[in-house]
Design an enzyme around this catalytic site. Structure first.
Site, PDB file in Angstrom:
ATOM      1  N   THR A 147      37.579  41.148  27.757  1.00 53.53           N
ATOM      2  CA  THR A 147      38.884  41.418  28.376  1.00 53.53           C
ATOM      3  C   THR A 147      39.957  40.442  27.913  1.00 53.53           C
ATOM      4  O   THR A 147      39.653  39.275  27.596  1.00 53.53           O
ATOM      5  CB  THR A 147      38.748  41.335  29.915  1.00 53.53           C
ATOM      6  OG1 THR A 147      40.055  41.353  30.501  1.00 53.53           O
ATOM      7  CG2 THR A 147      38.058  40.060  30.353  1.00 53.53           C
TER       8      THR A 147
ATOM      9  N   TYR B 158      36.938  36.405  37.166  1.00 56.43           N
ATOM     10  CA  TYR B 158      36.640  37.602  36.370  1.00 56.43           C
ATOM     11  C   TYR B 158      36.692  37.265  34.874  1.00 56.43           C
ATOM     12  O   TYR B 158      35.734  37.516  34.132  1.00 56.43           O
ATOM     13  CB  TYR B 158      37.638  38.717  36.710  1.00 56.43           C
ATOM     14  CG  TYR B 158      37.582  39.876  35.739  1.00 56.43           C
ATOM     15  CD1 TYR B 158      36.473  40.713  35.695  1.00 56.43           C
ATOM     16  CD2 TYR B 158      38.627  40.110  34.843  1.00 56.43           C
ATOM     17  CE1 TYR B 158      36.411  41.761  34.787  1.00 56.43           C
ATOM     18  CE2 TYR B 158      38.574  41.156  33.943  1.00 56.43           C
ATOM     19  CZ  TYR B 158      37.460  41.973  33.910  1.00 56.43           C
ATOM     20  OH  TYR B 158      37.411  42.999  32.999  1.00 56.43           O
TER      21      TYR B 158
HETATM   22  N1  UFG Z   1      51.697  46.091  39.103  1.00 57.84           N
HETATM   23  C1  UFG Z   1      52.685  46.413  39.999  1.00 57.84           C
HETATM   24  N2  UFG Z   1      52.337  47.159  41.088  1.00 57.84           N
HETATM   25  C2  UFG Z   1      51.077  47.594  41.313  1.00 57.84           C
HETATM   26  C3  UFG Z   1      50.071  47.267  40.378  1.00 57.84           C
HETATM   27  C4  UFG Z   1      50.427  46.513  39.290  1.00 57.84           C
HETATM   28  O1  UFG Z   1      53.850  46.016  39.852  1.00 57.84           O
HETATM   29  O2  UFG Z   1      50.830  48.262  42.329  1.00 57.84           O
HETATM   30  C5  UFG Z   1      52.060  45.331  37.903  1.00 57.84           C
HETATM   31  C6  UFG Z   1      51.332  44.023  37.740  1.00 57.84           C
HETATM   32  O3  UFG Z   1      52.008  42.982  38.417  1.00 57.84           O
HETATM   33  C7  UFG Z   1      51.321  43.871  36.222  1.00 57.84           C
HETATM   34  C8  UFG Z   1      51.232  45.305  35.720  1.00 57.84           C
HETATM   35  O4  UFG Z   1      51.699  46.102  36.798  1.00 57.84           O
HETATM   36  O5  UFG Z   1      52.546  43.334  35.780  1.00 57.84           O
HETATM   37  C9  UFG Z   1      49.816  45.733  35.369  1.00 57.84           C
HETATM   38  O6  UFG Z   1      48.956  45.433  36.454  1.00 57.84           O
HETATM   39  P1  UFG Z   1      47.467  46.027  36.557  1.00 57.84           P
HETATM   40  O7  UFG Z   1      46.929  45.609  37.884  1.00 57.84           O
HETATM   41  O8  UFG Z   1      47.501  47.469  36.247  1.00 57.84           O
HETATM   42  O9  UFG Z   1      46.713  45.335  35.385  1.00 57.84           O
HETATM   43  P2  UFG Z   1      46.563  43.772  35.027  1.00 57.84           P
HETATM   44  O10 UFG Z   1      47.453  43.525  33.851  1.00 57.84           O
HETATM   45  O11 UFG Z   1      46.731  42.902  36.194  1.00 57.84           O
HETATM   46  O12 UFG Z   1      45.030  43.725  34.687  1.00 57.84           O
HETATM   47  C10 UFG Z   1      44.547  44.168  33.471  1.00 57.84           C
HETATM   48  C11 UFG Z   1      43.133  44.703  33.634  1.00 57.84           C
HETATM   49  C12 UFG Z   1      42.218  43.609  34.080  1.00 57.84           C
HETATM   50  C13 UFG Z   1      42.330  42.466  33.112  1.00 57.84           C
HETATM   51  C14 UFG Z   1      43.751  42.033  32.966  1.00 57.84           C
HETATM   52  C15 UFG Z   1      43.927  40.979  31.935  1.00 57.84           C
HETATM   53  O13 UFG Z   1      43.142  45.750  34.551  1.00 57.84           O
HETATM   54  O14 UFG Z   1      40.899  44.075  34.109  1.00 57.84           O
HETATM   55  O15 UFG Z   1      44.560  43.121  32.568  1.00 57.84           O
HETATM   56  O16 UFG Z   1      44.885  40.083  32.350  1.00 57.84           O
HETATM   57  F1  UFG Z   1      41.621  41.424  33.568  1.00 57.84           F
END
Ligand code: UFG
Length: 336
Positions: A128, A152
């Site tokens: 990841t 994680y």
């Molecule tokens: N976000 C929102 N609202 C939401 C959900 C997410 O604004 O309801 C934003 C987050 O703050 C972020 C972006 O959307 O800026 C993406 O968020 P996600 O939760 O979809 O994904 P992440 O980037 O946090 O996580 C992903 C993978 C993880 C991995 C990570 C690496 O899903 O498994 O990237 O940093 F670990």
């Protein structure tokens, strides 16, 4: 021409752990579409039995069960493992780190030991972008420092470390694929993101667009990005599945080399851009609520994917935000 050795490698049976889960099930479909034999092991904690086609052998069980995995390897003459099984929710890993070190690190250790004991030659691991933590530079190259900021990411980095040591000591090579933000669904509608309690942006937005949620929260509007919201590199799950097939071929072609490769498209979209795409494609306006930053979110996370493309001969075919969102929406509409 067949019968020239290609047949033997094409017929190598792949054990897919977590093959009933979101990404694993797409890899199983890709293997099956390519006519390559696969066997799935999944404990069905977050996966679904229906996500695995009936004609693919399925074993319900735990990848940490070395006796069980050893029997599967022997019985099916497994030559390669694609290891998707694990826990994937970052905030949960912060409150229950030992679950992540058990389900990801310790389970992988047992699986790798069973693989070595059973003579498995190739190992493809779901790593990841979270192993990079907060990157110093964007796009992120594979040699960027790996400093995870949550259990994680650390649980996955520890597995990468084990694989490097094992590949140096035993006749097994590996490819750690570092996923960026995986989204979308099988274009033929055979699988998609189905786990309840989603935290991922595109899944949440799709649920909102289908009336399953009243609004979408935007976590933070003061990031150092063009519109102030977080920027991520969203990759279509079917392109990612295809990268796994290419990785298998690459490992088989040069069995003494291992690889660590980013899987993304090399460009990012902000939260607002994602929500704009969902609105545009549904002709609706999802309510957006501006909320504070979520702990541990980097401003931007974008892959340098040149190594994956060059090493694997991988050609992303769905590098388009609207395509990803459209497929996610189609899947969400079909879910009960
Ligand atoms: N976000 C929102 N609202 C939401 C959900 C997410 O604004 O309801 C934003 C987050 O703050 C972020 C972006 O959307 O800026 C993406 O968020 P996600 O939760 O979809 O994904 P992440 O980037 O946090 O996580 C992903 C993978 C993880 C991995 C990570 C690496 O899903 O498994 O990237 O940093 F670990």
């Amino acid at each position: 021409m067949r019968g020239d050795g290609m047949e033997a490698t094409d017929r190598m049976t792949v054990l897919v752990t977590g093959g009933a889960g979101y990404i694993g099930s797409h890899a199983v479909l890709a293997l099956r579409d390519a006519g390559r034999p696969a066997v799935v092991i999944d404990n069905l904690v977050t996966g679904f039995r229906w996500a695995v086609p009936e004609d693919v052998p399925f074993v319900e069980g735990n990848v940490a069960d070395m006796d069980l995995v050893g029997r599967i390897i022997a019985e099916h003459d497994i030559g390669a493992i694609m290891h998707f099984a694990g826990s994937v929710v970052v905030p949960e890993s912060v409150v229950d780190p030992l679950k992540y070190y058990r389900n990801n690190t310790a389970a992988s250790r047992a699986l790798i030991e069973a693989a070595v004991a059973g003579g498995v030659r190739h190992f493809i691991f779901s790593s990841t972008a979270a192993t990079y933590g907060i990157p110093e530079a964007i796009p992120v190259t594979e040699d960027a420092p790996q400093r995870p900021i949550n259990p994680y990411g650390m649980s996955k980095l520890m597995t990468e470390a084990m694989l490097a040591d094992v590949a140096a000591a035993h006749p097994l090579n590996y490819c750690a694929l570092r996923y960026f933000n995986v989204a979308g669904a099988d274009p033929q509608g055979r699988s998609g993101q189905s786990t309840a309690g989603a935290t991922h942006l595109i899944k949440i937005a799709a649920e909102a667009a289908c009336g399953k949620r009243g609004h979408v929260a935007i976590f933070g509007t003061d990031y150092a990005t063009p519109d102030g919201t977080g920027v991520r590199d969203y990759i279509h799950v079917s392109d990612l599945a295809e990268a796994h097939l290419r990785a298998l071929d690459t490992l088989m072609a040069e069995p003494t080399r291992s690889h660590r490769l980013n899987c993304g498209y090399g460009r990012g979209f902000s939260v607002r851009e994602v929500l704009d795409a969902v609105d545009r494609l549904t002709n609706r306006t999802i309510e957006r609520r501006l909320e504070p930053r979520r702990a541990g979110d980097p401003d931007a996370l974008v892959a340098d994917n040149r190594a994956a493309i060059a090493t694997l001969g991988w050609t992303p075919r769905r590098d388009d935000l609207d395509t990803i969102v459209r497929d996610a929406l189609a899947w969400e509409r079909g879910l009960k």
